[in-house]
Design an enzyme around this catalytic site. Structure first.
Site, PDB file in Angstrom:
ATOM      1  N   GLY A  69      -5.257 -45.056 -20.602  1.00 26.49           N
ATOM      2  CA  GLY A  69      -4.508 -43.923 -20.086  1.00 26.49           C
ATOM      3  C   GLY A  69      -5.260 -42.626 -20.304  1.00 26.49           C
ATOM      4  N   HIS A 196      -0.652 -50.421 -22.402  1.00 22.29           N
ATOM      5  CA  HIS A 196      -0.193 -50.887 -23.718  1.00 22.29           C
ATOM      6  C   HIS A 196       1.059 -50.145 -24.171  1.00 22.29           C
ATOM      7  CE1 HIS A 196      -1.837 -47.728 -26.548  1.00 22.29           C
ATOM      8  NE2 HIS A 196      -2.269 -47.336 -25.385  1.00 22.29           N
ATOM      9  N   CYS A 320       0.573 -33.265 -42.450  1.00 20.82           N
ATOM     10  CA  CYS A 320      -0.096 -34.084 -43.455  1.00 20.82           C
ATOM     11  C   CYS A 320      -0.496 -35.453 -42.905  1.00 20.82           C
ATOM     12  CB  CYS A 320       0.802 -34.255 -44.672  1.00 20.82           C
ATOM     13  SG  CYS A 320       2.463 -34.770 -44.239  1.00 20.82           S
TER      14      CYS A 320
END
Lengths: 468, 468
Positions: A69, A196, A320
């Site tokens: 993609g 996918h 994070c």
């Protein structure tokens, strides 16, 4: 073990697996060759293209298969821009597009073109009017996702396509998150997707370019895929991708209704079960299988690990969890809390019991992370502590959180807000990019007044006025 | 049914199939994610990279996986050129590189760079000295295949690498045809390969860039594969590629010896069995599994179909088998006959009996094509017909073959050469590109003197002087 990150990659659909196995034997040869193995491969490729084109809603000769993609977006945007170079070098995108679109936009800017990022509202949705306003006589292309990959908000593609049509600008739609659920409505010019995401194999993307849309493939090319996707095609992957797209579409309406109900449950229950949570994204116009929320005073990576230990795989847009230590650009564009961010995206077939189990585990996981971070009870509670209401409190406090990462700056802020009187100021010094998003978001959630930010040596000062 | 086109694509190796199946279950998730499915995928990716790097002879962090060998070449050449843009924009390639290299060279020229194509001898081999001579102070990159994909000739990579090293120019080696047989020797800087050439799946290429080589990936990129190959990786494909590379390497020495003997048989027997055949490519320094020959007065496409009907899948560099109606650039660069061209490339495991069966079928297939084309016996025989030796023959004949495709112009020439006296001229008018190669090649094979060509309205005039 429940896997709740279908928006990243879905496990292989049984039909994809079956088609892949069959075409490992039948589809390994070069479809451009004249001998029987080549002719057999060509038949498989043609059939896959027809099936995929039908699902997309285009002609088979408008659709090519790409290696992902991401490559469909990179190559599709580059080809569409080059095809209209004489018109201009201006690209319009939304601020919440997939990174592959934003990378393409950055490439264009580096090459001397210009880009307009259309803002979104707090739900992550663009207004069709703002696309219309961004189009100029020099706009070569506009790009808009069909639905957002991080928060699930469905975009008004048909309306934006109409605005683009009126302005004579082609619209490229990144349908990666939605194509398994249904075709993209409206008059798009180019469309991309990724197998996918719907249970097809990795390594297969789609690029559809409507007849009549100017398109000039960039970079070296060969005769494969109409000159739009060079390289020997991964035919077994392509066959599996097309077969599984057809299969998931056959189940899509029923499965969407079922998952929508499960997601509704998450959206409603998480704020009841976990204090200080913000559920983000449009509550109604959204993908059926995806829900995202952020938890105050929580380290996203620690929460992901806690959930992983409990057996749940989810993703996060918290700073994070990214290599750049920046909160996700989607959450930033929406202006919502980024700390303790969790995206839950259910693969087809997810059981209600697994969602219930997740809801059972989540409160303890969040609480354990908060406890490890030393979040005081008063910070996690609804009201500021009474200690600061006394007459002896300082009217202004400065909290030095330089060098500390999300969620510490916000935790420090919450710890001391009660130490100034109502109307008093708290200033947090931080060099963490997440603070720019999370301090104002905290103010919104805790009904405090966000005064503003200013640069200071080594970072930024964020100032808050206590309201209640 | 014997498939003899391994140089195009090889059937999946059993080890590749096994590895692919296993990693469909274990390797579908995003290796960049922190949860268990992601960590599992990451382990598979790391192990595949280590195995592939070991087979290539580089460090794991020097190697990335690309969506195909073509993309490895396109992106590898673009990145290497950009990395040395300050040095210059000159690229040196051999005239017989894979089309993906030549496409990249054309791209560079279109963008204002310059390209030197190093010539090859009649065996398709470059001389190391001619690479050395082509390098200039502005040369950013040189590229050379390890072995030719159409005729099997092995290139002097180590010597060329040494010349490049001395000049301070990085050398990119396209190892697509040879990597399954062994590592590339010598001090290369960049290396590319393609898994489906060694029995791995389609959709997987390799790009190795030695530490210290300047490399600047072009176009939009993401954090995947060190920023050198954007898009979600096809992990099952990658795992299968690495596993099968290891497996074919373990069998390579024995299988190479066995296939070399079979190819030797083809090289020796075809000229005995079929009149007017030229076996091309280096007879000694060649790939073990590949042999190519061209048949005078034969239409390559018709011969391919005749062989296909007899159960043999081979490929051809004849003009009639290409969409451009041009003979293969490799045959052109070598200056050898292009008509009736057949490439036989044996997959690992090919049985001697199948090669014998091919040798049994080939003479009849060639004869049937020649018969359908109306090739007179005198043309197919060794000497010109005696009819023209008489004193009444015209001293010069013009054959108008305009609008006629290969091999007709050469057949027409052969038909009339006996009609001029020794020392007399025959001029063939042709607008078929193959004639430019095949008329001189015919002269070489039939010991006639090729005088030269000149443009005429609607085509080219090729003139031949009768010698005997």
């Amino acid at each position: 073990m429940p896997y709740f990150d279908a928006a990243s990659a879905a496990p292989l659909h049984p039909v994809a697996r079956q088609a892949l196995l069959a075409s490992l034997d039948e589809g390994w040869a070069d479809p451009a060759r004249l001998y029987r193995e080549g002719r057999r491969a060509r038949l498989l490729l043609d059939a896959a293209r027809e099936a995929a084109a039908e699902a997309v809603g285009c002609r088979p000769d408008e659709l090519v298969f790409t290696p992902s993609g991401t490559r469909a977006l990179h190559d599709g945007i580059a080809g569409a821009l080059a095809g209209r170079r004489r018109t201009g070098r201006h690209l319009v995108v939304s601020a919440v597009e997939h990174s592959a679109v934003l990378q393409s936009a950055a490439s264009l800017e580096a090459a001397g073109g210009t880009v307009t990022e259309v803002a979104v509202d707090r739900t992550g949705r663009v207004a069709p009017g703002s696309y219309a306003a961004a189009l100029t006589p020099g706009t070569a292309l506009a790009a808009l996702q069909s639905a957002n990959h991080e928060v699930g908000t469905v975009q008004p593609v048909a309306e934006v396509a109409e605005e683009c049509r009126a302005a004579g600008v082609p619209l490229l739609v990144d349908a990666a998150q939605s194509l398994g659920w249904g075709p993209v409505e409206g008059g798009w010019s180019l469309l991309t997707a990724s197998a996918h995401k719907w249970g097809g194999p990795a390594g297969v993307g789609l690029l559809a370019v409507r007849k009549g849309v100017r398109f000039a493939p960039q970079g070296p090319s060969d005769e494969r895929e109409s000159g739009r996707a060079p390289g020997f095609p991964d035919l077994p992957g392509i066959v599996a991708a097309a077969a599984s797209l057809r299969a998931v579409r056959a189940e899509a309406a029923a499965e969407a209704a079922r998952l929508r109900e499960l997601v509704e449950r998450v959206r409603a229950r998480v704020p009841e079960l976990v204090p200080d949570v913000e559920v983000v994204g449009d509550p109604v116009r959204r993908l059926p299988h995806l829900v995202t929320f952020s938890c105050l005073y929580v380290d996203g990576e620690a929460l992901l690990h806690a959930l992983d230990r409990a057996g749940f795989s989810v993703s996060s847009g918290s700073s994070c969890t990214s290599s750049t230590l920046m909160p996700s650009h989607v959450l930033r564009a929406m202006g919502v809390l980024s700390e303790g961010n969790v995206r839950v995206s259910l693969p087809a077939g997810t059981r209600a019991a697994d969602v219930e189990a997740f809801l059972g585990v989540l409160p303890g996981a969040v609480a354990s992370v908060r406890e490890r971070l030393g979040v005081p009870r008063e910070a996690a509670a609804a009201a500021p502590s009474p200690t600061g209401s006394g007459s002896g409190a300082a009217a202004e406090l400065v909290v030095d959180a330089l060098g500390k990462r999300c969620p510490i700056p916000v935790i420090e802020l919450a710890k001391v807000i009660g130490d100034v009187p109502v109307g008093g100021l708290v200033t947090v010094l931080s060099d963490d990019e997440a603070a720019r998003l999370d301090v104002p978001a905290w103010c919104g959630m805790r009904d405090q007044e966000y005064v503003g930010e200013r640069p200071v040596p080594g970072g930024t000062a964020y100032t808050v006025r206590r309201r209640g």
